[in-house]
Design an enzyme around this catalytic site. Sequence first.
Site, short mmCIF file in Angstrom:
data_model
loop_
_atom_site.label_atom_id
_atom_site.label_comp_id
_atom_site.label_asym_id
_atom_site.label_seq_id
_atom_site.Cartn_x
_atom_site.Cartn_y
_atom_site.Cartn_z
N ASN A 195 -5.53 -11.04 -1.50
CA ASN A 195 -6.59 -10.02 -1.52
C ASN A 195 -7.58 -10.26 -2.82
O ASN A 195 -7.44 -11.12 -3.60
CB ASN A 195 -5.93 -8.60 -1.37
CG ASN A 195 -6.72 -7.40 -0.82
OD1 ASN A 195 -7.98 -7.66 -0.86
ND2 ASN A 195 -6.06 -6.63 -0.16
N LYS B 155 -0.04 -7.92 3.63
CA LYS B 155 -0.96 -8.69 2.86
C LYS B 155 -0.95 -8.44 1.39
O LYS B 155 -0.95 -7.29 0.88
CB LYS B 155 -2.50 -8.10 3.26
CG LYS B 155 -3.57 -8.71 2.67
CD LYS B 155 -4.92 -8.33 3.25
CE LYS B 155 -6.14 -9.21 2.75
NZ LYS B 155 -7.31 -8.94 3.38
N CYS C 14 -3.61 -0.88 -1.24
CA CYS C 14 -4.02 0.79 -1.34
C CYS C 14 -3.01 1.41 -2.33
O CYS C 14 -1.96 1.18 -2.81
CB CYS C 14 -3.66 1.62 0.01
SG CYS C 14 -4.69 0.56 1.51
N GLY D 150 -9.38 -16.42 0.64
CA GLY D 150 -9.71 -16.48 -0.74
C GLY D 150 -10.71 -17.51 -0.91
O GLY D 150 -10.33 -19.06 -1.12
#
Length: 301
Positions: free
Chosen positions: A191, A164, A129, A242
């Site tokens: 991610n 994460k 984020c 992934g």
Amino acid sequence: MSRLSTTFCGISFKNPITVASGTFASGREYSEFVDLNRLGAVTTKGVADQPWSGNPTPRVAETPSGMLNAIGLQNPGVETFIERDLAFLSDFDTRIIVNVCGHSIEEYLNVVRRLEGENIDMLEINISCPNVSQGGISFGTDPAQVELITSRIKDEASVPVIMKLSPNVTSIADIARAAEAGGADGLSLINTITGMKIDTVTRKFVLANRTGGLSGPAIHPVAVRMVYEAANAVKLPIIGMGGVTDASSAIELMLAGASMVAVGTANFMDPGVTEKILDGMEEYVRDNGLNNISEIVGAAR
């Protein structure tokens, strides 16, 4: 005990398969296609302290061997999540991992505090984020910020904290070590990878946000490499993800060092893929004469 049973951060799981945050909502829609009781865990879509509307549309685009998304972590906020989604998940015999997002450390902490005492097993902290107090830079790209936010969340959380990690960094090992220094109980990676698509006819960006996160089989080799590097940099257990599409790609991440595996984009192509992966893993354990799937973690040579 099943030969797929495992322990992660001191918590027992019936098997090492969960789903990647943002690809499974909170399980309600997929429960028509998947027996949620069969999954080791359900990892929820990101939860913020207030509702987020997400990015403008269009925000999803197909790419060769993958997809780009710029959803913007749209979610109804923690209060609705608890009343609606968590109440639904609590009826199933599966572990619950809540993904937490925020634009500031205080926003993350608001969610962590609100979830205290609720029926959850772990927190997965999305540090991809943008940090509004640091000019919009992602929390997960600065080792000092990673250590700080991890430490602050660990001070508040009574359940294991999984950080994460973003792949959009120079050294995933440095980021993993920063999370470990902050007291993380485990890691999840990777991610999405930042990408872009342009329509050559209209000469316009395909996504309204211009950039988006690339996921799917195209990023699997990157995920394997980064899981391996993180596993060899820290002593923390890892949830690998992934580009997992079948048992073989899940097992590859475990061989690289992951103790659990999350299935993401493949859920969009085949809503029942997680159960097929579990069937394939059971066959792998049997064919290779293993006592337990955990024997293969980090076994690549």
